[in-house]
Design a protein around this motif. Structure first.
Motif, PDB file in Angstrom:
ATOM      1  N   GLU A   1     -12.426   8.411   3.749  1.00 61.49           N
ATOM      2  CA  GLU A   1     -11.924   9.410   4.687  1.00 61.49           C
ATOM      3  C   GLU A   1     -10.637   8.995   5.391  1.00 61.49           C
ATOM      4  N   ASN A   2     -10.245   7.735   5.293  1.00 64.93           N
ATOM      5  CA  ASN A   2      -8.975   7.334   5.888  1.00 64.93           C
ATOM      6  C   ASN A   2      -8.080   6.546   4.934  1.00 64.93           C
TER       7      ASN A   2
ATOM      8  N   ALA B   1      -9.234  -1.921   0.015  1.00 63.68           N
ATOM      9  CA  ALA B   1     -10.011  -0.966   0.808  1.00 63.68           C
ATOM     10  C   ALA B   1     -10.797  -1.665   1.908  1.00 63.68           C
ATOM     11  N   LEU B   2     -11.340  -2.838   1.612  1.00 61.53           N
ATOM     12  CA  LEU B   2     -12.069  -3.578   2.639  1.00 61.53           C
ATOM     13  C   LEU B   2     -11.178  -3.887   3.837  1.00 61.53           C
ATOM     14  N   GLU B   3      -9.941  -4.288   3.556  1.00 59.71           N
ATOM     15  CA  GLU B   3      -9.013  -4.573   4.646  1.00 59.71           C
ATOM     16  C   GLU B   3      -8.683  -3.295   5.414  1.00 59.71           C
ATOM     17  N   ALA B   4      -8.520  -2.182   4.699  1.00 61.95           N
ATOM     18  CA  ALA B   4      -8.237  -0.906   5.362  1.00 61.95           C
ATOM     19  C   ALA B   4      -9.410  -0.458   6.222  1.00 61.95           C
TER      20      ALA B   4
ATOM     21  N   ASN C   1      -1.580  -0.485  21.030  1.00 60.87           N
ATOM     22  CA  ASN C   1      -0.726   0.274  20.129  1.00 60.87           C
ATOM     23  C   ASN C   1      -0.381  -0.504  18.870  1.00 60.87           C
ATOM     24  N   SER C   2      -1.222  -1.476  18.511  1.00 60.72           N
ATOM     25  CA  SER C   2      -0.965  -2.269  17.315  1.00 60.72           C
ATOM     26  C   SER C   2      -1.019  -1.377  16.077  1.00 60.72           C
ATOM     27  N   GLU C   3      -0.126  -1.659  15.142  1.00 55.96           N
ATOM     28  CA  GLU C   3      -0.035  -0.855  13.936  1.00 55.96           C
ATOM     29  C   GLU C   3      -0.711  -1.557  12.768  1.00 55.96           C
ATOM     30  N   PRO C   4      -1.240  -0.787  11.823  1.00 51.91           N
ATOM     31  CA  PRO C   4      -1.800  -1.400  10.616  1.00 51.91           C
ATOM     32  C   PRO C   4      -0.696  -2.014   9.777  1.00 51.91           C
ATOM     33  N   ASP C   5      -1.069  -2.932   8.907  1.00 51.58           N
ATOM     34  CA  ASP C   5      -0.116  -3.633   8.045  1.00 51.58           C
ATOM     35  C   ASP C   5      -0.622  -3.575   6.606  1.00 51.58           C
ATOM     36  N   PRO C   6      -0.441  -2.427   5.921  1.00 47.49           N
ATOM     37  CA  PRO C   6      -1.003  -2.267   4.579  1.00 47.49           C
ATOM     38  C   PRO C   6      -0.463  -3.253   3.554  1.00 47.49           C
TER      39      PRO C   6
ATOM     40  N   CYS D   1      -0.926   1.655  -5.586  1.00 50.80           N
ATOM     41  CA  CYS D   1      -0.403   2.555  -4.567  1.00 50.80           C
ATOM     42  C   CYS D   1      -1.558   3.043  -3.705  1.00 50.80           C
ATOM     43  N   GLY D   2      -1.314   3.123  -2.403  1.00 48.08           N
ATOM     44  CA  GLY D   2      -2.360   3.545  -1.485  1.00 48.08           C
ATOM     45  C   GLY D   2      -1.774   4.233  -0.269  1.00 48.08           C
ATOM     46  N   ALA D   3      -2.575   5.095   0.356  1.00 46.59           N
ATOM     47  CA  ALA D   3      -2.165   5.823   1.558  1.00 46.59           C
ATOM     48  C   ALA D   3      -3.236   5.656   2.627  1.00 46.59           C
ATOM     49  N   LEU D   4      -2.835   5.123   3.763  1.00 46.49           N
ATOM     50  CA  LEU D   4      -3.745   4.847   4.876  1.00 46.49           C
ATOM     51  C   LEU D   4      -3.461   5.833   5.998  1.00 46.49           C
ATOM     52  N   LEU D   5      -4.480   6.600   6.387  1.00 54.12           N
ATOM     53  CA  LEU D   5      -4.343   7.594   7.455  1.00 54.12           C
ATOM     54  C   LEU D   5      -4.620   6.945   8.802  1.00 54.12           C
ATOM     55  N   HIS D   6      -3.659   7.060   9.707  1.00 53.95           N
ATOM     56  CA  HIS D   6      -3.770   6.470  11.038  1.00 53.95           C
ATOM     57  C   HIS D   6      -3.403   7.557  12.041  1.00 53.95           C
TER      58      HIS D   6
END
Length: 379
Positions: free
Chosen positions: A117-118, A149-152, A165-170, A198-203
């Motif tokens: 879902e994310n 995916a585990l990291e995400a 306000n830390s941002e993810p680091d894909p 390739c991957g897309a992380l929803l934040h």
């Protein structure tokens, strides 16, 4: 095409594998689809507090059945006589394990996709490894996606309980996934392979009210993330292919000089509700031009919204309520038609001609599509 040689890096000759187009249609080709890929029960119990989520669907076409995963990535046998002997109620993929944990995602030929879902992703394993001893590209594409995916997932759960306000680091997540895959496929269980990723992380934004959806897109190679805005009938973003040379993409794995830290590209973009995010292996953009992908998706959404048999029309607006599965199915069908046509015009054929190669028709390949609709949670 035989395995290629990547130019020397730091004085060492690096080996990899690329596979050229094949002009045949296998009688063993298989298709499958779904809304989400399998996850272990304990992961399903963990819910994020993100105000946004993906409403998803995926569709797959494999030019030949995927190779079985080797030991030790199979599930252990029943531990006692009290365990059920029949496993007909469980998909084969749910019985694949690494480090004692069920492997996320699903395999499609040498491709792998993951749908949550994310986070969505599509990796393309380089099929030429099947001709090499200890070669297994499908294993590599799947493990990279699993560890990524585990990291995400960890990011999603941590950010849900964190007001900073830390941002993810894909890219960092992908680097860790790459290192863990190297470790999992090293001696004494040595298996070779390479894969694009390739991957897309929803934040979402933490400093605005109301929050806005933010997408982190990461790419290495020639699989593709594409973002469509159906209300404006336009493509607002797509990743760029990364090649060493024609038909030889950047790739992670055995003997490849490429690494996420050095070569992956990450882009951040603000989404709107009802934007559609596509994660596709190169079996789609090699056979369909951008405008064809856009028109196919728009037509699928219109068809889905106007279905006269729908009980709750409002739940189908924009492709919601299962429409992304239909979008993915129709896009795979369209790409497959071109891929199996030896006389069709295709983007891959056009690029080959530009390189001075004599080729016509589509490119027969595994075709993987994940379609995700950006939605706001109720309440």
């Amino acid at each position: 095409m035989p395995p290629f040689r990547v130019p020397a890096v730091s004085g060492q000759l690096r080996l990899g594998a690329c596979l050229g187009p094949r002009r045949w249609v296998s009688s063993q080709a298989i298709t499958s689809d779904g809304t989400t890929t399998p996850m272990p029960d304990e992961a399903l119990l963990q819910k994020t507090k993100s105000p946004f989520y993906f409403d998803t669907g995926y569709a797959l076409y494999a030019k030949r059945p995927p190779r079985p995963f080797p030991p030790p990535f199979l599930s252990p046998p029943s531990g006692s006589f009290s365990d059920p002997l029949s496993t007909h109620h469980r998909s084969r993929d749910r019985r694949l394990y690494v480090n004692g944990e069920m492997i996320r995602g699903i395999t499609n030929g040498d491709d792998a996709v993951l749908v949550e879902e994310n986070f969505i992703g599509a990796n393309d394993g380089v099929g030429a490894w099947a001709t090499r001893p200890k070669g297994h590209a499908g294993l590599w594409s799947r493990l990279i996606l699993h560890f990524w995916a585990l990291e995400a997932e960890r990011d999603a759960y941590m950010s849900s309980s964190n007001t900073s306000n830390s941002e993810p680091d894909p890219v960092h997540y992908l680097q860790k996934a790459y290192e863990q895959t190297l470790e999992a496929t090293s001696k004494p269980t040595e298996w070779h392979g390479t894969t694009t990723a390739c991957g897309a992380l929803l934040h979402h934004t933490n400093n605005k009210s109301p929050a806005e959806p933010v997408l982190y897109v990461t790419n290495l190679g020639d699989s593709q993330i594409m973002v469509l805005r159906p209300k404006d009938q336009e493509v607002i973003y797509k990743t760029s292919e990364q090649w060493h040379w024609f038909d030889c993409p950047r790739q992670l794995g055995t003997n490849s000089p490429d690494t996420p830290n050095a070569n992956a590209v990450m882009d951040k973009l603000t989404l709107q509700e009802n934007d559609v995010v596509l994660a596709m292996s190169d079996g789609v953009p090699d056979n369909l031009w951008e405008h064809e992908i856009l028109q196919n998706v728009l037509e699928s959404i219109r068809t889905w919204e106007q279905n006269p048999k729908a009980e709750f029309v409002e739940d189908r607006i924009g492709g919601a309520g299962g429409g992304m599965l239909f979008v993915a199915q129709e896009l795979v069908k369209a790409a497959r038609v071109i891929a199996e046509d030896p006389f069709a015009e295709s983007p891959f054929m056009e690029r080959a001609v530009e390189e001075g190669l004599a080729m016509e028709g589509g490119k027969l390949d595994d075709i993987s599509v994940v379609a995700a609709l950006c939605r706001r949670r109720n309440g």
